[in-house]
Design an enzyme around this catalytic site. Structure first.
Site, mmCIF file in Angstrom:
data_model
loop_
_atom_site.group_PDB
_atom_site.id
_atom_site.type_symbol
_atom_site.label_atom_id
_atom_site.label_comp_id
_atom_site.label_asym_id
_atom_site.label_seq_id
_atom_site.Cartn_x
_atom_site.Cartn_y
_atom_site.Cartn_z
ATOM 1 N N ASP A 177 9.128 4.971 -1.940
ATOM 2 C CA ASP A 177 8.027 4.741 -0.997
ATOM 3 C C ASP A 177 7.806 3.238 -0.730
ATOM 4 O OD1 ASP A 177 5.923 5.514 0.633
ATOM 5 O OD2 ASP A 177 4.944 6.736 -0.894
ATOM 6 N N ASP B 221 2.549 9.551 7.605
ATOM 7 C CA ASP B 221 2.561 10.881 6.973
ATOM 8 C C ASP B 221 2.214 12.017 7.926
ATOM 9 O OD1 ASP B 221 3.168 9.533 4.725
ATOM 10 O OD2 ASP B 221 1.374 10.096 3.606
#
Ligand code: GLA
Length: 373
Positions: free
Chosen positions: A119, A174
């Protein structure tokens, strides 16, 4: 193809959940349909490294440790993935890998993992290309083959540089389980789908940057989650197949309806997603109410997905004879397979147009194949 814990469970993950998910995926046919990777997202570690700087799996959530869990999943026919981050902390505040890349890669190899999602939170001024290349090299050095999933949200346009760095790269922020809502940097699947076309400078889409071994990742699926109608789940799944997306389920597979199980394990749809030509599809047509997405497949076949993009039930139509690019190299006639109705609809010669009422945000999904002679 696989399952990831984040969309439904966030950091509320543990060994029992993973084992339950694995068992469910065996029982409901997902594993055998190709969903092989079980990936634990953020929240699997303790908040601090140990005295030697090693990552530690949370002993309350994973009392038998990660190696035992990896062994368990391997014995049951799965691959195992974990999550970390290129920053000093992960997005949920667990220790990130910045400055610990080689050490962490050795830890993962000692667990026996097969997949790393990496990430981009808390990275400060770090350069993405440097950060992901460093982690790639660390994984190589550790010696265990690992699928490297880059989760950099598209900020540095990884599609332009990451072909030799990661196997897949996120293209956006997201996903959340709605059709087209936007909450800060989280988006419904339709917004994310649109971004696959609009992100590239020429608005021709990100497709040309992807191919076997290096895929655009429009994020894990929300298929089967409560914010979507069945039609929206079906459209989401179909369109993820058209854009050659990694199919990572993000719902609670231990508790899903037979319709969603059928959808996620549909062999014809999966064959489109996994087509060996590896060409990502694109949006060919769009107006306020209707979109037509197409994908070239091996053997001269094409996938065609027609979306009712309006918020109401609509008569929705596709005229195959206008999809001229399918008719090349002497192909004049194609057979039409309706994937969701499980029906052969004849050939484009005698059935050039298919028209039917579609619920809001539902799709018709077809596979066309050249007819000889
Ligand atoms: C970021 C990622 C998500 C998820 C969370 C975990 O938001 O984009 O996919 O991994 O972090 O904290």
């Amino acid at each position: 193809m696989g399952w990831n814990s984040w969309n439904t469970f966030e950091t509320h993950i543990d060994e029992e959940l993973v084992k339950g998910v694995a068992q469910a995926m065996i029982d409901n046919g997902m594993r055998d349909a190709g969903y092989n990777y079980i990936v634990l997202d953020d929240g699997w570690m303790t908040k601090e490294r140990d005295a030697d700087g090693n990552l530690v799996a949370d002993p309350e959530k994973f009392p038998n440790g990660m190696k035992a869990l990896a062994d368990y999943l391997h014995e049951h026919g799965f691959k195992f993935g974990l999550y970390n981050c290129a920053g000093y902390d992960t997005c949920a505040g667990y220790p990130g890998s910045m400055g610990h890349e080689y050490q962490d890669a050795l830890t993962y190899a000692s667990y026996g993992i097969d997949y790393l999602k990496y990430d981009w939170c808390n990275t400060g001024t770090r350069d993405a290309q440097e950060a992901y290349t460093t982690m790639r090299d660390a994984l190589y050095a550790a010696g265990r083959p690992v699928v490297f999933s880059m989760c950099e949200w598209g900020h540095s346009e990884p599609w332009t540089w990451a072909e030799d760095v990661g196997h897949l790269w996120r293209t956006t922020g997201d996903i959340i389980d709605c059709y087209d809502c936007v909450q800060q940097w989280s988006h419904g699947w339709k917004v994310i789908l649109d971004m696959q076309m609009d992100q590239a400078e020429d608005h021709q889409g990100l497709g040309p940057f992807a191919g076997p071994g290096h895929w655009n990742d429009p994020d894990m699926m929300e298929v089967g989650n409560p914010g979507l109608t069945f039609a929206e789940s079906r459209a989401h799944f179909s369109l993820w197949c058209v854009i050659a997306a990694p199919l990572i389920a993000g719902n609670d597979v231990r508790d899903m309806s037979p319709e969603i199980t059928q959808l996620l394990t549909d062999k014809e749809a999966i064959a489109i997603d996994q087509d060996k030509l590896g060409k990502q599809g694109f949006r060919y047509y769009q107006d306020d109410e209707r979109e037509i997405w197409v994908r070239e497949l091996s053997g001269g076949d094409w996938a065609v997905c027609v979306l009712n993009a309006s918020d109401e039930m609509r008569e929705t139509e596709v005229d195959f004879s206008r999809l001229y690019f399918m008719f090349q190299d002497g192909v004049e006639n194609m057979s039409i397979r309706d994937i969701w109705q499980k029906e052969n609809l004849g050939n484009t010669d005698d059935t050039p147009v298919v028209k039917r009422p579609l619920e809001a945000h539902d799709v018709m999904f077809f596979r066309l194949s050249p007819v000889e002679g």
